[in-house]
Design a protein around this motif. Structure first.
Motif, PDB file in Angstrom:
ATOM      1  N   TYR A  75     -19.098 -10.684   6.804  1.00 23.13           N
ATOM      2  CA  TYR A  75     -17.920 -10.443   5.972  1.00 23.13           C
ATOM      3  C   TYR A  75     -16.642 -10.843   6.719  1.00 23.13           C
ATOM      4  O   TYR A  75     -15.823  -9.994   7.066  1.00 23.13           O
ATOM      5  N   PRO A  76     -16.451 -12.142   6.970  1.00 19.61           N
ATOM      6  CA  PRO A  76     -15.296 -12.548   7.778  1.00 19.61           C
ATOM      7  C   PRO A  76     -13.953 -12.182   7.161  1.00 19.61           C
ATOM      8  O   PRO A  76     -13.016 -11.803   7.863  1.00 19.61           O
ATOM      9  N   LEU A  77     -13.864 -12.263   5.834  1.00 14.36           N
ATOM     10  CA  LEU A  77     -12.586 -11.985   5.188  1.00 14.36           C
ATOM     11  C   LEU A  77     -12.231 -10.501   5.315  1.00 14.36           C
ATOM     12  O   LEU A  77     -11.067 -10.139   5.548  1.00 14.36           O
ATOM     13  N   ALA A  78     -13.234  -9.640   5.190  1.00 13.33           N
ATOM     14  CA  ALA A  78     -13.003  -8.204   5.333  1.00 13.33           C
ATOM     15  C   ALA A  78     -12.499  -7.900   6.744  1.00 13.33           C
ATOM     16  O   ALA A  78     -11.565  -7.121   6.938  1.00 13.33           O
ATOM     17  N   ILE A  79     -13.111  -8.556   7.736  1.00 12.32           N
ATOM     18  CA  ILE A  79     -12.699  -8.317   9.129  1.00 12.32           C
ATOM     19  C   ILE A  79     -11.270  -8.791   9.347  1.00 12.32           C
ATOM     20  O   ILE A  79     -10.454  -8.087   9.945  1.00 12.32           O
ATOM     21  N   LYS A  80     -10.950  -9.948   8.795  1.00  9.46           N
ATOM     22  CA  LYS A  80      -9.597 -10.502   8.969  1.00  9.46           C
ATOM     23  C   LYS A  80      -8.549  -9.570   8.356  1.00  9.46           C
ATOM     24  O   LYS A  80      -7.527  -9.269   8.973  1.00  9.46           O
ATOM     25  N   ARG A  81      -8.829  -9.089   7.152  1.00  7.61           N
ATOM     26  CA  ARG A  81      -7.839  -8.239   6.482  1.00  7.61           C
ATOM     27  C   ARG A  81      -7.724  -6.874   7.161  1.00  7.61           C
ATOM     28  O   ARG A  81      -6.646  -6.292   7.215  1.00  7.61           O
ATOM     29  N   LEU A  82      -8.842  -6.369   7.689  1.00  7.36           N
ATOM     30  CA  LEU A  82      -8.796  -5.109   8.435  1.00  7.36           C
ATOM     31  C   LEU A  82      -7.934  -5.262   9.681  1.00  7.36           C
ATOM     32  O   LEU A  82      -7.108  -4.398   9.992  1.00  7.36           O
ATOM     33  N   GLU A  83      -8.140  -6.373  10.381  1.00  7.15           N
ATOM     34  CA  GLU A  83      -7.354  -6.627  11.596  1.00  7.15           C
ATOM     35  C   GLU A  83      -5.870  -6.633  11.285  1.00  7.15           C
ATOM     36  O   GLU A  83      -5.065  -6.013  11.974  1.00  7.15           O
ATOM     37  N   MET A  84      -5.521  -7.340  10.194  1.00  4.62           N
ATOM     38  CA  MET A  84      -4.113  -7.408   9.805  1.00  4.62           C
ATOM     39  C   MET A  84      -3.584  -6.018   9.495  1.00  4.62           C
ATOM     40  O   MET A  84      -2.492  -5.629   9.931  1.00  4.62           O
ATOM     41  N   ALA A  85      -4.370  -5.252   8.748  1.00  2.00           N
ATOM     42  CA  ALA A  85      -3.913  -3.930   8.338  1.00  2.00           C
ATOM     43  C   ALA A  85      -3.749  -3.006   9.542  1.00  2.00           C
ATOM     44  O   ALA A  85      -2.795  -2.229   9.616  1.00  2.00           O
ATOM     45  N   ASN A 122      -6.323  -0.512   3.823  1.00  2.00           N
ATOM     46  CA  ASN A 122      -5.535   0.639   4.274  1.00  2.00           C
ATOM     47  C   ASN A 122      -6.093   1.977   3.782  1.00  2.00           C
ATOM     48  O   ASN A 122      -6.007   2.976   4.490  1.00  2.00           O
ATOM     49  N   SER A 123      -6.652   2.019   2.578  1.00  2.00           N
ATOM     50  CA  SER A 123      -7.226   3.268   2.066  1.00  2.00           C
ATOM     51  C   SER A 123      -8.329   3.772   2.980  1.00  2.00           C
ATOM     52  O   SER A 123      -8.425   4.964   3.259  1.00  2.00           O
ATOM     53  N   VAL A 124      -9.189   2.837   3.392  1.00  2.00           N
ATOM     54  CA  VAL A 124     -10.317   3.213   4.248  1.00  2.00           C
ATOM     55  C   VAL A 124      -9.787   3.680   5.602  1.00  2.00           C
ATOM     56  O   VAL A 124     -10.237   4.685   6.156  1.00  2.00           O
ATOM     57  N   MET A 125      -8.788   2.929   6.117  1.00  2.00           N
ATOM     58  CA  MET A 125      -8.198   3.320   7.402  1.00  2.00           C
ATOM     59  C   MET A 125      -7.561   4.688   7.319  1.00  2.00           C
ATOM     60  O   MET A 125      -7.720   5.528   8.214  1.00  2.00           O
ATOM     61  N   TYR A 128       0.837  -1.200   0.000  1.00  3.17           N
ATOM     62  CA  TYR A 128       0.000   0.000   0.000  1.00  3.17           C
ATOM     63  C   TYR A 128       0.871   1.249   0.000  1.00  3.17           C
ATOM     64  O   TYR A 128       0.613   2.207  -0.734  1.00  3.17           O
ATOM     65  N   MET A 129       1.924   1.217   0.806  1.00  2.00           N
ATOM     66  CA  MET A 129       2.798   2.394   0.881  1.00  2.00           C
ATOM     67  C   MET A 129       3.554   2.601  -0.423  1.00  2.00           C
ATOM     68  O   MET A 129       3.810   3.730  -0.837  1.00  2.00           O
TER      69      MET A 129
END
Lengths: 175, 583
Positions: B226-236, B200-203, B120-121
């Protein structure tokens, strides 16, 4: 949860629980019980442990958090995610979103109900399958879609839906 | 050389995992050391699973609908041999799906690895946030958003800067920012895809909002479905903490901010901001009267800014490129771009982002490729259960908040369900009322009982028991429910019925007075029969009939006994000769 109008028995019917072990719940409660606004998180984690919300667990949550049982139950019954009956080994979530509806999810539901001989929300007598209609799984371009224990099956036809269920059944009865 | 594979929910559902496993197996067997990156969704859901092969010259080849058995050929001929397998490549026609779009909110989706903050960076991520913290005052940030003309992408289209400014001006501390990712419209998946493909964009958008309004904490309210969205958000979030973009004294500027996730529990009404706040506080998700608005008294009665996922995703782009660049796109009142989830009877269903002001025709035909099987277009449903159907006569309506509202639909969060001649509009209205009736929180009498009564009437009409006066009753109820409801759910619940009555009144009349469903969808109104001139007597229909209503000798025309027929449609589905007719 005594009630003046004889509701006690109805609640018993609704929340079947036998020998629910409250021990695994304690770690959840220790973590969240003093955190305000965490009731839904507690309920979600409880459901993760038991697969549903047993009455005994709900009462225990009320006791530990100091929230009135009616309020705990009020929150639990408000949200569609929470279940009050145990589920089968395979949870069949059938998408009823708009795209799936337009693309014939009704026929898929008929086929599944006929194949498993159960209706929405019910579990087969062998405790293998539970059917649950859900609002939307978000895979709209693959409509109609169902998800079984996290695995999505898209572009279903009544035949392919039956096939998926038969294969699971075969796998389970052979092993 | 590298390989990229689409790993969004839709890609995985279409079989991306098996394809990836096949690539890994083949690579290890052949001793090939070629990196495979997993990305989110590039929006081409209709072509999933998608594979991109980057060759030595930097050329990119996109393969669509890749099945595990195709992998070996792709590796042998293309990866090793250098010759693309042309028959599996995504066609130029389909590539037009992407080339005709303008991607702002979706700028990184499908291009970066959503599980890597470095990726992302490398594409410019967190530069806007850094710029805000080090070179801009919160007031300047809000001013930039004002210049951009950004309006809430959750549906209502409220100016974003105004909310931010109100929260900044409000007295009280601490202040909060909330991201509404409770995508409740069944048939929309913009937020899911954005969070899965580029969390990351949303964050970053939320972090900038946090700085602008003076908040220390941000909360994601994400659907539990949306389990996958939650998992990826947590990681990010964890990665951003490790990089020092979240936490205390960020980048040494003295600004402290952190993010956390709360999973929703499935309630459509929680998309309404006051209901969402009640849910965050662990209560039943019931809305309350506004004012006070959340900007003054929100989460725990403190000033709170709530925006939708897509709104936040636009923010870093605006701060990097300037508000004026965003405002240069779109129309006079609706600036920038909008993401839509194209689904239903459309050839190329998926996620598209276009500048405001494009017409519905351009989106549905030029980008979406038109109707499956080139059938007749009937209408497009926008805004889900709160929206309405737009008929083909209005296909040239430009997409902006005001024009869409004029048609009786709403912009909504971006669900666009395309319907053809086989979709019954009365049934669509019934479908949505069934949904809102279940999702009504029960607080307001008109919404709770009114939607139920509307559903009963629609159920009656679609089962052939409609009466004279039903349409008028529906119209009257619609007005009353809108007047008597506190929140957006009730105020918009009659929209699907109202808009279908407005444009497809003839279908309602056909159902009620002629007992006919021209779309051949409402079963109780259908009659199946066998055309004796066409029937070959193959006996297939008779075998498939669950109630033995079809009789006849082999190789002789069959007859269907109407008194036994349960209208299941099996005979129609299995007849290869078109002998079974439905009226």
């Amino acid at each position: 949860m005594q009630c003046c109008c004889g509701e006690e028995k109805k609640l018993e019917d609704r929340f079947s629980d036998n020998d629910v072990d409250l021990k695994p719940l304690q770690t959840v409660l220790d973590k969240y019980k003093n955190e305000s606004g965490s009731m839904i998180t507690i309920l979600q984690q409880t459901q993760e442990i038991y697969g549903y919300l047993p009455k005994k667990a709900l009462l225990h949550i009320a006791e530990e958090t100091g929230v009135k049982p009616a309020k705990v139950l009020g929150a639990a019954t408000f949200y569609t995610q929470f279940r009050f009956k145990p589920i089968g080994k395979y949870l069949v979530m059938l998408c009823q979103g708009t795209a799936c509806h337009v693309n014939g999810s009704e026929k898929i539901e008929e086929a599944i109900c006929d194949e498993l001989k159960i209706k929405d929300g019910e579990t087969t007598p062998d405790n293998l399958f539970t059917l649950e209609n859900v609002a939307c799984l978000g895979c709209c371009s693959l409509a109609p879609v169902m998800m079984i224990n996290g695995e999505a099956y898209g572009k279903l036809t009544p035949q392919s839906a039956r096939k998926v269920l038969r294969e699971i059944y075969k796998k389970e009865t052979n092993s | 050389m590298k390989i990229r594979i689409g790993f969004g929910s839709c890609g995985i559902a279409a079989g991306a995992r098996k394809v990836l496993a096949e690539f890994e197996k083949e690579f290890s067997q052949r001793g090939l050391d070629i990196p495979i990156t997993k990305t989110g969704c590039n929006g081409m859901c209709f072509n999933e699973p998608l594979i991109e092969v980057f060759d030595q010259d930097g050329q990119v080849f996109m393969y669509g609908k890749v099945m595990p058995e195709m992998v070996k050929e792709i590796i042998e001929q293309h990866v090793i041999g250098g010759q693309p397998v042309t028959e599996y490549l995504v066609s130029d026609d389909d590539l037009g799906f992407i080339n005709k779009q303008k991607r702002v909110a979706l700028r990184n989706c499908g291009n970066i690895d959503p599980e890597s903050i470095d990726d992302y960076m490398a594409s410019g991520g967190y530069q806007a946030f850094e710029k805000c913290l080090t070179q801009m005052t919160p007031e300047q940030v809000i001013e930039e958003i004002k210049i951009s003309g950004l309006r809430g992408r959750g549906g209502a289209g409220f100016p974003t800067w105004f909310k931010w400014n109100a929260t900044r001006q409000a007295k009280g501390a601490p202040k909060y920012v909330i991201c509404n990712a409770d995508e409740g419209d069944p048939g929309a998946f913009m937020d899911r895809s954005l969070l899965e493909s580029d969390p990351n964009s949303v964050m970053e958008g939320m972090m900038i909002a946090g700085y602008a309004v003076g908040a220390k904490e941000g909360i994601f309210y994400v659907r539990a479905e949306y389990p996958l969205a939650i998992k990826r958000l947590e990681m990010a979030i964890n990665q951003a903490r490790a990089k020092g973009f979240l936490g205390n004294n960020i980048l040494g500027t003295g600004f402290s901010f952190d993010l956390r996730i709360k999973a929703g529990a499935g309630a459509f009404v929680c998309g309404e901001e006051t209901a969402l706040i009640a849910s965050l506080e662990g209560e039943r998700g019931m809305p309350r009267l506004k004012p006070p608005f959340p900007a003054e008294k929100g989460y725990w009665r403190k000033p709170t800014n709530i925006n939708n996922v897509e709104t936040y995703a636009n923010v870093p782009w605006i701060l990097s490129n300037g508000g004026a660049a965003f405002a240069a796109m779109g129309t006079a009142t609706s600036k920038g771009t909008k993401v839509f989830a194209l689904a239903g009877k459309i050839k190329r269903g998926g996620l598209v982002e276009v500048p405001m002001g494009l017409t519905l025709r351009e989106v549905i035909y030029d980008i979406g490729g038109g109707i499956i099987g080139d059938k007749e277009f009937k209408g497009v449903q926008m805004g889900g259960p709160s929206g309405g159907c737009i008929p083909k006569e209005q296909l040239d309506t430009p997409i902006d908040y005001e024009s869409i509202t004029k048609t009786g639909a709403i912009m909504g969060s971006g669900g666009m369900i395309v319907m053809d001649e086989t979709t019954c509009m009365v049934d669509m209205a019934r479908f949505f009322l069934d949904f809102t009736q279940k999702e009504s929180c029960g607080k307001c009498y008109h919404c709770r009982l009114g939607t139920k009564r509307m559903l009963e009437i629609l159920n009656r009409i679609t089962s052939g028991e409609g009466k004279d006066g039903d349409i008028e009753l529906l119209e009257e109820l619609s007005v009353k429910i809108k007047e008597g409801s506190l929140c957006g759910l009730g105020q918009s619940a009659p929209n699907p019925a109202q808009s279908t009555i407005r444009y497809f009144r003839n279908e309602y009349e056909d159902h009620i007075y002629s007992k006919k469903c021209t779309a051949k969808k409402c079963k109780p109104l259908l009659t199946y029969s066998i055309n004796e001139d066409v029937c070959t007597g193959c006996t297939v229909c008779a075998k498939k009939c669950p109630v033995q209503a079809i009789k006849g000798e082999r190789k002789k025309p069959h007859v269907l006994d109407q008194s036994l027929c349960i209208k299941c449609g099996n005979c129609f589905d299995v007849c290869k000769f078109g002998a079974v007719q439905v009226d």
